[in-house]
Design a protein around this motif. Structure first.
Motif, PDB file in Angstrom:
ATOM      1  N   PHE A 150       0.822  -1.199   0.000  1.00 12.02           N
ATOM      2  CA  PHE A 150       0.000   0.000   0.000  1.00 12.02           C
ATOM      3  C   PHE A 150       0.866   1.263   0.000  1.00 12.02           C
ATOM      4  O   PHE A 150       0.455   2.299  -0.530  1.00 12.02           O
ATOM      5  CB  PHE A 150      -0.945  -0.009   1.197  1.00 12.02           C
ATOM      6  N   LEU A 151       2.049   1.197   0.593  1.00  2.85           N
ATOM      7  CA  LEU A 151       2.983   2.313   0.494  1.00  2.85           C
ATOM      8  C   LEU A 151       3.355   2.554  -0.960  1.00  2.85           C
ATOM      9  O   LEU A 151       3.387   3.703  -1.433  1.00  2.85           O
ATOM     10  CB  LEU A 151       4.242   2.018   1.323  1.00  2.85           C
ATOM     11  N   LEU A 152       3.619   1.466  -1.691  1.00  5.76           N
ATOM     12  CA  LEU A 152       3.941   1.595  -3.111  1.00  5.76           C
ATOM     13  C   LEU A 152       2.757   2.160  -3.888  1.00  5.76           C
ATOM     14  O   LEU A 152       2.930   2.999  -4.774  1.00  5.76           O
ATOM     15  CB  LEU A 152       4.341   0.229  -3.674  1.00  5.76           C
ATOM     16  N   VAL A 153       1.540   1.721  -3.557  1.00  4.50           N
ATOM     17  CA  VAL A 153       0.343   2.260  -4.202  1.00  4.50           C
ATOM     18  C   VAL A 153       0.260   3.765  -3.979  1.00  4.50           C
ATOM     19  O   VAL A 153      -0.004   4.542  -4.900  1.00  4.50           O
ATOM     20  CB  VAL A 153      -0.923   1.564  -3.665  1.00  4.50           C
ATOM     21  N   GLY A 154       0.509   4.203  -2.746  1.00  2.00           N
ATOM     22  CA  GLY A 154       0.469   5.631  -2.443  1.00  2.00           C
ATOM     23  C   GLY A 154       1.536   6.407  -3.193  1.00  2.00           C
ATOM     24  O   GLY A 154       1.283   7.528  -3.683  1.00  2.00           O
ATOM     25  N   LEU A 212      15.697   9.398   3.259  1.00  2.00           N
ATOM     26  CA  LEU A 212      14.543   8.513   3.388  1.00  2.00           C
ATOM     27  C   LEU A 212      14.392   7.933   4.792  1.00  2.00           C
ATOM     28  O   LEU A 212      13.270   7.680   5.247  1.00  2.00           O
ATOM     29  CB  LEU A 212      14.637   7.364   2.372  1.00  2.00           C
ATOM     30  N   TRP A 213      15.502   7.717   5.482  1.00  2.00           N
ATOM     31  CA  TRP A 213      15.428   6.972   6.733  1.00  2.00           C
ATOM     32  C   TRP A 213      14.557   7.624   7.804  1.00  2.00           C
ATOM     33  O   TRP A 213      13.892   6.897   8.562  1.00  2.00           O
ATOM     34  CB  TRP A 213      16.837   6.672   7.260  1.00  2.00           C
ATOM     35  N   PRO A 214      14.491   8.981   7.931  1.00  2.00           N
ATOM     36  CA  PRO A 214      13.586   9.516   8.964  1.00  2.00           C
ATOM     37  C   PRO A 214      12.117   9.173   8.684  1.00  2.00           C
ATOM     38  O   PRO A 214      11.356   8.882   9.616  1.00  2.00           O
ATOM     39  CB  PRO A 214      13.818  11.029   8.885  1.00  2.00           C
ATOM     40  N   LEU A 220      12.540   5.560  -3.427  1.00  2.00           N
ATOM     41  CA  LEU A 220      11.829   4.568  -2.623  1.00  2.00           C
ATOM     42  C   LEU A 220      10.934   3.702  -3.502  1.00  2.00           C
ATOM     43  O   LEU A 220      10.860   2.482  -3.321  1.00  2.00           O
ATOM     44  CB  LEU A 220      11.003   5.269  -1.552  1.00  2.00           C
ATOM     45  N   GLU A 221      10.268   4.328  -4.468  1.00  2.00           N
ATOM     46  CA  GLU A 221       9.389   3.574  -5.363  1.00  2.00           C
ATOM     47  C   GLU A 221      10.156   2.504  -6.121  1.00  2.00           C
ATOM     48  O   GLU A 221       9.734   1.349  -6.217  1.00  2.00           O
ATOM     49  CB  GLU A 221       8.688   4.522  -6.328  1.00  2.00           C
TER      50      GLU A 221
END
Length: 413
Positions: free
Chosen positions: A74-78, A205-207, A278-279
């Motif tokens: 769902f993160l990828l969907v977003g 990205l890490w935070p 990230l994607e």
């Protein structure tokens, strides 16, 4: 073009992942109806827990897959939705209008057909199941047909992303029970902190990923489905447009991108946003690991003694007839009212073929089925999803291949 390369990489990973998804589902069905069925079903219920001092969280293995790993899906969907709205197919009003109208039709008509057979009782709760489209499977089937116009692939991609957003809203609004307002308030605070980091220009990205862990746990405890944390976190991931887009008009973009790639390739690569990084990191994990694992743990259903009822027929009717009919109707209305335009090289026959491919519900349909039902009704829903998805894929492939074989030019689609 940089954007074209991003899209081609996404299409390739989705297509290949669709085939792996198919084999994982077949393996699950085989095991569920084999002498090893007891071991297969026992594996799903193996308790797995985490304990740190007084803190303890324990779930069956299948729920770790459905609640935690699917949160990454769902993160990828977003991320995909945010990218498409800001720099992709959905940022142009007329292109977005076609995908949006087609997707709305492709959600409303299947739900309506399902309710025709299941208007009352516990069965009515499954109306959201046939609304879903499995983008990996659909693109995988489309990849089997050579010469499909890129515009048709992009239309299917945009349609499925809007479809996924609809499914997320349906899950949040209609498959949520007993909200814990305290946990929800804390989740809002964590999300607010992530949005603040975005506003302050933090590009590491890490935070954001560290904040994603407490966000997932708080959403889980709030009563919302834990996977919604992935979509919420995606809103905070920064997206900075590559330099060619800054100040460029639509007509200037191809030339600007081409020139930039020829002369400043390294600078453009460095300018990729945290969202893009990230994607692209998530895509292989989701396509080749998370979704196949989900299919393996959720597609297995024991067929012996299972009686098909209105749930199975309602799901099948919604996916097989409702999806193509709804998408075709929605696209026709958008074109008729001037709200959208067909992609280059795509005609109404191509939209019809995409309508059948969108009837491959699978991943999201099984996911919603698990939220709507348990026991025999869940098994019925799974049979409806699996059977209809298989037939929809065959029909979509046959139509697409037939139209392509008769066409002397790609524009004939």
């Amino acid at each position: 073009m940089l954007v074209k390369r991003w899209v081609e990489q996404i299409l390739e990973s989705e297509s290949k992942g669709g085939f792996l998804l198919f084999f994982a589902a077949l393996l699950a069905l085989f095991l569920a109806n084999s002498p090893w069925a007891a071991s297969y079903f026992a594996l799903k219920e193996v308790p797995v827990g985490l304990r740190i001092g007084e803190f303890a969280l324990e779930k069956p293995l299948v729920l770790w897959v459905n609640d935690l790993l699917m949160a990454l899906f769902f993160l990828l969907v977003g991320l995909e939705l945010k990218r498409e709205l800001l720099v992709g197919e959905l940022r142009e009003v007329r292109r977005a209008g076609l995908a949006l109208s087609a997707a709305l039709g492709g959600m409303a008509v299947p739900a309506g057909l399902y309710l025709l057979l299941n208007a009352q009782g516990a069965e009515a709760r499954g109306w959201g199941i046939p609304m879903a489209t499995d983008i990996a499977f659909a693109l995988g089937v489309m990849a089997l047909v050579p010469g499909v116009p890129l515009g048709l692939k992009l239309f299917l991609l945009a349609l499925a992303i809007v479809d996924d957003l609809g499914a997320v809203l349906v899950i949040a609004l209609f498959y949520t029970e007993g909200l814990n307002l305290g946990a929800l308030a804390w989740a809002g605070a964590v999300l607010g902190l992530a949005l603040l980091l975005n506003r302050l220009g933090v590009r590491w990205l890490w935070p954001y990923l560290l904040l994603g862990l407490p966000l997932w746990y708080l959403i889980l405890k709030s009563g919302l489905h834990a996977t919604l944390a992935g979509v919420l976190l995606a809103l905070a991931i920064p997206l900075r447009l590559p330099r060619p887009f800054q100040g460029a008009t639509r007509e200037e973009e191809p030339e600007a991108l081409e020139l930039e790639l020829e002369t400043l390739e390294e600078e453009v690569e460095e300018a990729q946003s945290p969202l893009h990084r990230l994607e692209h990191s998530l895509h292989p994990w989701v396509a080749y690991a998370i979704l196949p694992l989900f299919a393996f743990f959720n597609a297995g259903v024991a067929l012996a003694g299972l009686s098909l009822g209105s749930v199975a027929f309602g799901v099948a009717l919604g996916l097989l007839l409702g999806k193509p009919l709804g998408i075709l109707l929605g696209a026709w209305l958008a074109l008729r009212l001037g709200l959208g335009t067909l992609p280059e090289g795509v005609g109404i026959k191509g939209i019809l073929a995409v309508g059948f491919l969108a009837g491959i519900g699978f991943t999201m349909a099984l996911f919603i089925a698990g939220l709507a039902f348990a026991g025999e009704l869940l098994d019925q829903a799974k049979v409806g999803v699996l059977g209809a998805s298989l037939l929809a894929g065959i029909l979509g492939f046959a139509l697409l291949r037939g139209f392509q074989a008769r066409a002397s030019r790609p524009e004939a689609l």
